[in-house]
Design a protein around this motif. Sequence first.
Motif, PDB file in Angstrom:
ATOM      1  N   ALA A 181       3.440   4.371   2.069  1.00  0.00           N
ATOM      2  CA  ALA A 181       5.042   4.237   2.585  1.00  0.00           C
ATOM      3  C   ALA A 181       5.513   2.931   2.061  1.00  0.00           C
ATOM      4  N   THR A 182       4.435   1.751   2.172  1.00  0.00           N
ATOM      5  CA  THR A 182       4.949   0.328   2.036  1.00  0.00           C
ATOM      6  C   THR A 182       4.713   0.338   0.386  1.00  0.00           C
ATOM      7  N   GLY A 183       4.664   1.287  -0.447  1.00  0.00           N
ATOM      8  CA  GLY A 183       4.754   0.850  -1.913  1.00  0.00           C
ATOM      9  C   GLY A 183       3.470   0.369  -2.443  1.00  0.00           C
ATOM     10  N   ALA A 184       2.415   0.275  -1.737  1.00  0.00           N
ATOM     11  CA  ALA A 184       1.144  -0.186  -2.256  1.00  0.00           C
ATOM     12  C   ALA A 184       0.531   0.983  -2.869  1.00  0.00           C
ATOM     13  N   VAL A 185      -0.010   0.813  -4.074  1.00  0.00           N
ATOM     14  CA  VAL A 185      -0.620   1.621  -5.101  1.00  0.00           C
ATOM     15  C   VAL A 185      -2.150   1.490  -5.027  1.00  0.00           C
TER      16      VAL A 185
END
Length: 194
Positions: free
Chosen positions: A44-48
């Motif tokens: 959800a934070t955009g971390a991949v």
Amino acid sequence: ASDSSIIFDGNAQDFHIGLDDSADSLTIGLGSTLGTTSHMVVDATGAVTKPLQPAFQVGLSSSQDTFATSTDVTVLFANEIFDNNSDFNTSNYTFTAPVTGRYQLNVSLRLNHVDNGAAFYQMYFISSNRTYTFTTDSDAYINSDLAYQSFAWSVLADMDASDTVYVRIYQSGGTQQTDVAASAHSIFSGFLVC
């Protein structure tokens, strides 16, 4: 309120992309069931994250005491800190590339009882394709031995699938007195860059 996914039905393998509702993440993976064998996860934070991306870090289980002089000595990295894809073998201290690519390799060694009587110290990455060398001149230590000295170096290495790499050290001449320190002082790590 449930996981939603798209399944790609391949000839030999299926793949999925979907929303893992409980983790609030977008997942791409192998198979037809969401959350099994995840290859890429976007939270959800955009971390991949890539849970199966080859990456390892190992240390020494104990100090490698008074290694031989004028002899290539393999550094005994047998304490696995992490190994994302199970590609590091702690019994022969060797990383095996699972796929062809460019691998970032890093090593940090702390040597205890460094002998100023040695002509030089060399550390190596010994890989299937080539040997990478780091050399330090012990004449720089002037008139006395050093209690300890840390060395760190890295290289971007081309490796084919099934190529191997491990670390060696060499002390040219001098007195057999130098140790490779264990614990967080001596670390070997690597990961697939591209």
